[in-house]
Design an enzyme around this catalytic site. Sequence first.
Site, mmCIF file in Angstrom:
data_model
loop_
_atom_site.group_PDB
_atom_site.id
_atom_site.type_symbol
_atom_site.label_atom_id
_atom_site.label_comp_id
_atom_site.label_asym_id
_atom_site.label_seq_id
_atom_site.Cartn_x
_atom_site.Cartn_y
_atom_site.Cartn_z
ATOM 1 C CE LYS A 48 -19.506 -15.093 -17.971
ATOM 2 N NZ LYS A 48 -18.913 -14.375 -19.167
ATOM 3 C CG HIS A 110 -20.690 -6.354 -15.119
ATOM 4 N ND1 HIS A 110 -21.790 -6.971 -15.667
ATOM 5 C CD2 HIS A 110 -19.629 -6.749 -15.878
ATOM 6 C CE1 HIS A 110 -21.402 -7.698 -16.707
ATOM 7 N NE2 HIS A 110 -20.101 -7.580 -16.859
ATOM 8 C CB SER A 140 -21.935 -18.608 -16.202
ATOM 9 O OG SER A 140 -21.470 -17.926 -17.342
HETATM 10 P P1 A3P Z 1 -22.553 -19.877 -19.909
HETATM 11 O O1 A3P Z 1 -21.202 -19.696 -19.310
HETATM 12 O O2 A3P Z 1 -23.513 -20.535 -18.972
HETATM 13 O O3 A3P Z 1 -22.536 -20.548 -21.237
HETATM 14 P P2 A3P Z 1 -22.289 -12.332 -19.962
HETATM 15 O O4 A3P Z 1 -22.465 -11.883 -21.365
HETATM 16 O O5 A3P Z 1 -23.121 -11.588 -18.990
HETATM 17 O O6 A3P Z 1 -20.857 -12.404 -19.608
HETATM 18 O O7 A3P Z 1 -22.879 -13.800 -19.865
HETATM 19 C C1 A3P Z 1 -22.262 -14.882 -20.522
HETATM 20 C C2 A3P Z 1 -23.172 -16.075 -20.429
HETATM 21 O O8 A3P Z 1 -24.295 -15.857 -21.324
HETATM 22 C C3 A3P Z 1 -22.513 -17.356 -20.882
HETATM 23 O O9 A3P Z 1 -23.176 -18.399 -20.156
HETATM 24 C C4 A3P Z 1 -22.874 -17.359 -22.351
HETATM 25 O O10 A3P Z 1 -22.774 -18.613 -22.978
HETATM 26 C C5 A3P Z 1 -24.319 -16.905 -22.263
HETATM 27 N N1 A3P Z 1 -24.820 -16.416 -23.556
HETATM 28 C C6 A3P Z 1 -24.281 -15.489 -24.344
HETATM 29 N N2 A3P Z 1 -24.976 -15.380 -25.490
HETATM 30 C C7 A3P Z 1 -25.992 -16.267 -25.407
HETATM 31 C C8 A3P Z 1 -27.041 -16.648 -26.293
HETATM 32 N N3 A3P Z 1 -27.169 -16.091 -27.483
HETATM 33 N N4 A3P Z 1 -27.896 -17.613 -25.873
HETATM 34 C C9 A3P Z 1 -27.753 -18.194 -24.666
HETATM 35 N N5 A3P Z 1 -26.770 -17.885 -23.803
HETATM 36 C C10 A3P Z 1 -25.894 -16.934 -24.168
#
Ligand code: A3P
Length: 296
Positions: A48, A110, A140
């Site tokens: 996340k 991860h 998140s």
């Molecule tokens: P939130 O749950 O705070 O919205 P991962 O890819 O490591 O699983 O992380 C997911 C998190 O990154 C989520 O956070 C998601 O919304 C955010 N995320 C993914 N793409 C993004 C983007 N283009 N801009 C900002 N946040 C992004």
Amino acid sequence: IAQMELPPRPELFDFHGVSMVHYFTDNWDNVQNFQARPDDILIATYPKAGTTWVSHMLDLMYFGKSSPERAASVPIYERVPFLEFCVQGMPTGVELADKTTLSPRLIKTHFPVQFVPKSFWEQNCRIIYVARNAKDNVVSYFHFDRMNKVEPEPGDWPSFLQRFQEGKMVFGSWYDHVKGWWEKKKSNPKILYLFYEDLAEDMGCELDRVCNFLGVSLNEEDRSWVKQAVGFDAMKNNSMANYSTIGVMDFKISPFMRKGKVGDWKNHFTVSQNEEFDEQYKLKMADTSLCFRTEI
Ligand code: A3P
């Protein structure tokens, strides 16, 4: 999208000192014996922290213009295989990576730094680590565990927050993870350490840093195209980037592209949770020079 038939939620267990679920340890021997290629690029994160964001960005940088049909038709979890992933009915991360013919291969993990298969170090691969401030990261993660059936039951928010502080999360302690990779980076120039908050604040600048690190040069047109394509709304509306095609998540509970903000923790932490968190945070981060921003 059809939901996959899955067994009940997995339980956490201790695996070489790190909390894990079996989906990411079942393929351990194949993962540890994975043969990296010298030009492989590993994207490493605590869950996340912005994995998908940087994965999509790198994939577009390398292949967006040369194979536009790829970005338009192949979901992100196939374009950037998740190395330790092993869920029945789906190809493992190792299988997907092994059959990738494009180069460079982009591979996601991860793992805490000590779990990375040795061939990535032997081949001197480039690695991009992305870290996100603990407060937004735990929020998140909480929403992710609510909707993702290959994760353990999250329980309620206070108990989740408590377990985060104890490191009882899949892939272990956030503190150990970000500090472990930070230490490794100090002696390994092949690691670029990025922050979610910097990406959110100034994508153009971070894109240039990533290009410099990887030795990629984008012309002005491609640079602004990538920048636009990795914006939150663009990715949220892109079914090849937003995980809507995977059968293990229930978007009715919470979408994968949830908020994409720095500071959403303020909508979740109570005043006393925040005070207690800050106190523990200070102790746990006393032995590192690593600094995070919880707002921008
Ligand atoms: P939130 O749950 O705070 O919205 P991962 O890819 O490591 O699983 O992380 C997911 C998190 O990154 C989520 O956070 C998601 O919304 C955010 N995320 C993914 N793409 C993004 C983007 N283009 N801009 C900002 N946040 C992004």
